[in-house]
Design a protein around this motif. Structure first.
Motif, PDB file in Angstrom:
ATOM      1  N   TRP A 140       0.835  -1.210   0.000  1.00  0.00           N
ATOM      2  CA  TRP A 140       0.000   0.000   0.000  1.00  0.00           C
ATOM      3  C   TRP A 140       0.869   1.259   0.000  1.00  0.00           C
ATOM      4  CZ3 TRP A 140      -4.997   1.320  -0.617  1.00  0.00           C
ATOM      5  CH2 TRP A 140      -5.960   0.306  -0.601  1.00  0.00           C
ATOM      6  N   ASP A 163      -7.760   3.952  -5.380  1.00  0.00           N
ATOM      7  CA  ASP A 163      -7.293   3.071  -4.290  1.00  0.00           C
ATOM      8  C   ASP A 163      -7.527   1.606  -4.650  1.00  0.00           C
ATOM      9  OD1 ASP A 163     -10.041   3.294  -4.098  1.00  0.00           O
ATOM     10  OD2 ASP A 163     -10.091   3.727  -1.951  1.00  0.00           O
ATOM     11  N   LYS A 166      -7.447  -2.060  -2.632  1.00  0.00           N
ATOM     12  CA  LYS A 166      -8.477  -2.536  -1.703  1.00  0.00           C
ATOM     13  C   LYS A 166      -9.431  -3.540  -2.351  1.00  0.00           C
ATOM     14  CE  LYS A 166     -12.019   0.998  -2.615  1.00  0.00           C
ATOM     15  NZ  LYS A 166     -12.618   2.251  -2.113  1.00  0.00           N
ATOM     16  N   TYR A 171      -6.432  -4.562   3.584  1.00  0.00           N
ATOM     17  CA  TYR A 171      -6.211  -3.152   3.910  1.00  0.00           C
ATOM     18  C   TYR A 171      -4.957  -2.960   4.759  1.00  0.00           C
ATOM     19  CZ  TYR A 171     -11.048  -2.666   2.344  1.00  0.00           C
ATOM     20  OH  TYR A 171     -12.199  -2.687   1.603  1.00  0.00           O
ATOM     21  N   CYS A 205     -14.351  -5.480  -2.024  1.00  0.00           N
ATOM     22  CA  CYS A 205     -14.308  -4.266  -1.194  1.00  0.00           C
ATOM     23  C   CYS A 205     -15.666  -3.599  -1.058  1.00  0.00           C
ATOM     24  CB  CYS A 205     -13.287  -3.275  -1.760  1.00  0.00           C
ATOM     25  SG  CYS A 205     -13.635  -2.705  -3.441  1.00  0.00           S
ATOM     26  N   SER A 211     -12.396   5.706  -1.879  1.00  0.00           N
ATOM     27  CA  SER A 211     -13.238   5.761  -0.685  1.00  0.00           C
ATOM     28  C   SER A 211     -13.769   7.169  -0.466  1.00  0.00           C
ATOM     29  CB  SER A 211     -12.431   5.337   0.541  1.00  0.00           C
ATOM     30  OG  SER A 211     -11.422   6.322   0.815  1.00  0.00           O
TER      31      SER A 211
END
Length: 272
Positions: A140, A163, A166, A171, A205, A211
Motif C-alpha cells: 500500500w 485506491d 483494496k 487493507y 471491497c 473511498s
C-alpha cells in the motif's frame, strides 16, 4: 441525460464485447458520452499473464481505427464516442511508453497502477492471502508513492481507480495518510481528474474506487472528479451510477458537474 463514462474495455483487451456492441449499449443506456480505454501495458519486466488482459501491442492501430469508425457511425447531436487508452504507469519506462503513442488522436489517457514493482494488486485474492500484514502495508505504501509519481510525470489526463489495492479487501493497518495526501497533492498540481469508478461496488471491497475519505480530501483540494463504469461487457456500461453520484455529493462535489475530454483538452458542462 448527460452521463459520461470514459473508463471501459472492449475485447481488444480484457473486455467481453466488441467496440461496436459496447458503444451501442452505451447509446441505448442514454449516456451522452462513452469512451473506450482498453489496457495498454508495456512492462519493464517479463510477465506472460499480461497477455490475458492487455491489448496486443501490434493491435493498437486496429483498436484506434475501430473506435474512430464507431465514432463516425454512432455519434450524433446527443451522443459522442471518445477514444481513450488506459496506460499502466511504471517509473522505469513511463515517458518512453507514452511518447511511443505518438500523435495518435486520443481524447484522453487514463494513468493506472496495477503493479507495485512486480506484484499485481488486482489480479487475484490468492496473491494477497499468503502475505504478512507488514508486506500488505508495504505494498500500500509503495502504491501511493507510485500514484504520486504517476501524477508528477504529467503524462496522463485521468487517474484510474485511485485506491485499487483494496479490491480484495486487504487493507493496511498503518497510518498512510501522509502518502495518500502526497499523492492527492501531486494530482492537484498536475491538474488531473480522478474517477469515481463504480466497478468497485461489485468487488469484495464493496465500494467504489476511491473511498469517501479520499474523495472528501480530493474535493477539498479542488481536484475534478468524474464517474466511470469500468465496464467490460455491455450490461455494465452504466452500472452503479446512482451510488457513485451519491458518493460524489457526500464528498462535497456538485453531482451535476460533468468533465469531458476532446483531443486531450478538458471541458466542463452541467447535467441536463
Amino acid at each position: 441525460m448527460t452521463d459520461i463514462s470514459y473508463h471501459n474495455h472492449s475485447r481488444f483487451s480484457d473486455g467481453i464485447d466488441s467496440i461496436n456492441d459496447m458503444v451501442q449499449a452505451a447509446k441505448t443506456a442514454g449516456l451522452a458520452e462513452f469512451g473506450l480505454s482498453d489496457h495498454w501495458v508495456v512492462t519493464p519486466f517479463a510477465d506472460p499473464e499480461i497477455k490475458a488482459w492487455s491489448m496486443a501491442h501490434d493491435q493498437l492501430d486496429n483498436y484506434i481505427a475501430g473506435v474512430l469508425q464507431a465514432k463516425q457511425d454512432y455519434s450524433d447531436s446527443s451522443f459522442q464516442v471518445r477514444l481513450g487508452l488506459e496506460v499502466d504507469f511504471f517509473p522505469e519506462n513511463a515517458a518512453v511508453v507514452v511518447a511511443a503513442l505518438g500523435d495518435r488522436p486520443f481524447d484522453y489517457l487514463i494513468g493506472s497502477v496495477h503493479f507495485v514493482d512486480r506484484f499485481s494488486v488486482d489480479i487475484s485474492a490468492d496473491t494477497w492471502a499468503p502475505l504478512s500484514q507488514e508486506r500488505i502495508d508495504d505494498i500500500w505504501r509503495l502504491y501511493w508513492r507510485r500514484i504520486r509519481d504517476l501524477a508528477r510525470s504529467g503524462l496522463y489526463d485521468i487517474v484510474g481507480h485511485l485506491d485499487l489495492p483494496k479490491k480484495f479487501a486487504f487493507y493496511p493497518t498503518v497510518d498512510l495518510r501522509a502518502e495518500e495526501d502526497a499523492a492527492l497533492a501531486a494530482i492537484r498540481d498536475a491538474n488531473m481528474v480522478i474517477e469515481i469508478n463504480s466497478a468497485g461496488l461489485d468487488k469484495p471491497c464493496a465500494e467504489p474506487y476511491p473511498s469517501l475519505s479520499l474523495l472528501q480530501r480530493a474535493c477539498a483540494l479542488g481536484i475534478p472528479v468524474m464517474v466511470s463504469a469500468d465496464a467490460h461487457r455491455c450490461p455494465n456500461v452504466k452500472r452503479n451510477f446512482s451510488a457513485a453520484y451519491d458518493l460524489m455529493a457526500r464528498a462535497g462535489y456538485d453531482p451535476d458537474t460533468r468533465w469531458r475530454f476532446n483531443r486531450r483538452q478538458r471541458l466542463t458542462s452541467r447535467r441536463a
